[in-house]
Design a protein around this motif. Sequence first.
Motif, short mmCIF file in Angstrom:
data_model
loop_
_atom_site.label_atom_id
_atom_site.label_comp_id
_atom_site.label_asym_id
_atom_site.label_seq_id
_atom_site.Cartn_x
_atom_site.Cartn_y
_atom_site.Cartn_z
N LEU A 158 7.84 -15.42 9.33
CA LEU A 158 8.41 -14.37 10.18
C LEU A 158 7.34 -13.80 11.11
O LEU A 158 7.57 -13.60 12.31
N GLU A 159 6.13 -13.57 10.55
CA GLU A 159 5.03 -13.05 11.36
C GLU A 159 4.69 -14.01 12.50
O GLU A 159 4.50 -13.61 13.66
N LEU A 160 4.65 -15.32 12.16
CA LEU A 160 4.34 -16.34 13.18
C LEU A 160 5.41 -16.36 14.27
O LEU A 160 5.09 -16.43 15.47
N LEU A 161 6.69 -16.29 13.86
CA LEU A 161 7.78 -16.30 14.83
C LEU A 161 7.68 -15.07 15.75
O LEU A 161 7.88 -15.17 16.97
N LEU A 162 7.35 -13.91 15.15
CA LEU A 162 7.26 -12.68 15.94
C LEU A 162 6.09 -12.73 16.92
O LEU A 162 6.20 -12.28 18.06
N GLN A 163 4.96 -13.28 16.43
CA GLN A 163 3.80 -13.38 17.32
C GLN A 163 4.08 -14.33 18.49
O GLN A 163 3.40 -14.29 19.51
#
Lengths: 227, 427
Positions: A158-163
């Motif tokens: 999720l963090e990667l997708l948001l970044q």
Amino acid sequence: MKILLVEDEVKLASFIQKGLEEVGHQVAHEVNGSQALETAAVEQFDLILLDIMLPGQSGFDVLKNLREFSIETPIIFMSALSESDHIIKGLDLGAVDYVKKPFDFEELKARIRNVQRKFGSKRASIFKLANLEVDLIKHQVIRGDKLIELSKREFSILELLLQNANRVLSKMEITEKIWNINFDMGSNVIEVHMHQLRKKIDHDFEPKLIETHVGYGYKIHGELIKQ
Amino acid sequence: MVFLLVLSIFNYFLFRIIRENILSTYEQSVSVEVESIALSMGNNPNEVPLTKNGQPIQIWFNSISRSQKTYQRIDFPKAYEELFLLIQDEGYSTNSPTPIILNIDEFTFAISTRETIQGTSGSVSLVLAKNNALVYAQIRTIGGWMVFANLGAAVISLILALFVSRFTLKPIQALINKAKSIKASEEMERLPVSTANDELTELSTTINQMIERIESAIKTQNQFFSSAAHELRTPLANMLAELELRISQKQRSTDRSLLESQREEVVRLKYVVQDFLLMSQLKSDTLSLHIAPLRIDDLLYDVLEKMNHSIKAAAFHLNLFIEPHMEHLQVSADKIKMESIIVNLLQNSLKYGNTSEPIKIELNTTKSVLSVSFENKIDIQKQIQSGNGLGLWICGQLSEKQGFSFIYKTENGYFKTVLSIPINAHN
């Protein structure tokens, strides 16, 4: 990062120091707890790598004394004592992580990166996208007013997708950045975790945030606000 | 059984003595009976004495030349009518002052001979034929009662022996049960010691002293393994850190491959040290568990990432399959011990596997069980040479301690290990 390395094994300390300096960290080394306390009191560090079995006072004692002096620098314990009891004691005393000796240098670097991500104050720590809120330090995800529990990898995805919001990430890209493992083509790891993530993040909520680009990858879309 | 055998032999000989006494008494009574009848007869061979039921008699007149039967009661056994003459022919003297007693078949014959009237030559013989059926029936009855008494005595003795032994051995049995329940550990239980100054107190005290020695030996052994593991890890950490630093600095591929090979050996040694420590804790039953909820998939990824160097060095590919829509990935387990299980399973695959096919790792669930399985094509020759080793034994023991099941099998050239974790009990 500015790191204080507290290790009585001079040879090991010199290798760790060199290794960390090669990847851009600034490392100071102390061989016992008393000197480490003194150094930590007069200089500001981003992280302390602390051995447990030290001459004089143990790593546990050093941690307690540091906290008594209100020195809240994040600490990673490093020790050849790998019993669950020691790990639990270390974490209970307030260490952020524990590395068992002997360790792979990559593992140590990954743990340092994790601390950097959590405690590096200059970076945004809260991402908001539509009614989704992700706190990178607290590892907390809220959609609407509902607290959502994610596993370590689901949170990382999720963090990667948001970044990379509004950009399609290929499965290969996600695998490389999240897992660092060479999976065979027949593996279904990404699909399963994306399914779980979508189920938790999107299933009971509107608007749907995660898109699948068949044959290529995944994207989270919307206006991203970083705080 | 020995008691029963001794009792039977004793009773057999006792029965023989009783039987002989009864028969001897019987013969004497027959002798008295025939004398009594003969007395009532007087000296006249033609005088028939009064007899009762069960007293069949014959009267013979014996002259110098021959004997002549002068009377025979109707119930005298027909087969023995000429017995008197036969015994005379056999050379028996029928003129004995005491009655002659003969046992033939089921009869006892008593012969009493008296002189006839004074001054005449000749004698009168009275033959009494007594049927032995009654006396033998009595003997059989006595024999039957003795057998019955024998068995009865044996049963009563057995019951009494059990009762007495149970009563007297009760404290010893209590000690045995307690001793059986004591497990080898650093803090072992003790046997209860009574205040009485007897052998049992001495036995309990002696066993307790032995337990103390075992406890001390276990502590020493554990301290040794723990210290040895710590002492070994420190130089291993130095070696690993130095190798990794050198690897990151080396550009030449030959140097790099040499250093990477050395690093793999150090990593292997690191896990061997960990396994020896675990083995010592398992053997001495001093393994402590810290059960907490954990995501099995995250733990698996952490281990795979840690061992990524080894996987790459051994040129293996991983095929990880997670059952789609899997909900129960969280289990309650000891993270460190679970990590050791997964490390050992993966190392086993790397050690004995054939690189022509990937290592297949699966996470599956049924209604009640979450299973983690490793499967790989095996290099049979390698496995025959090395055996299954310590790793699988440790996996089995660590699984059992946490209440999980662990199985492994070789089938059609593939080696498969399955760790099964009950979902209901741990979620």
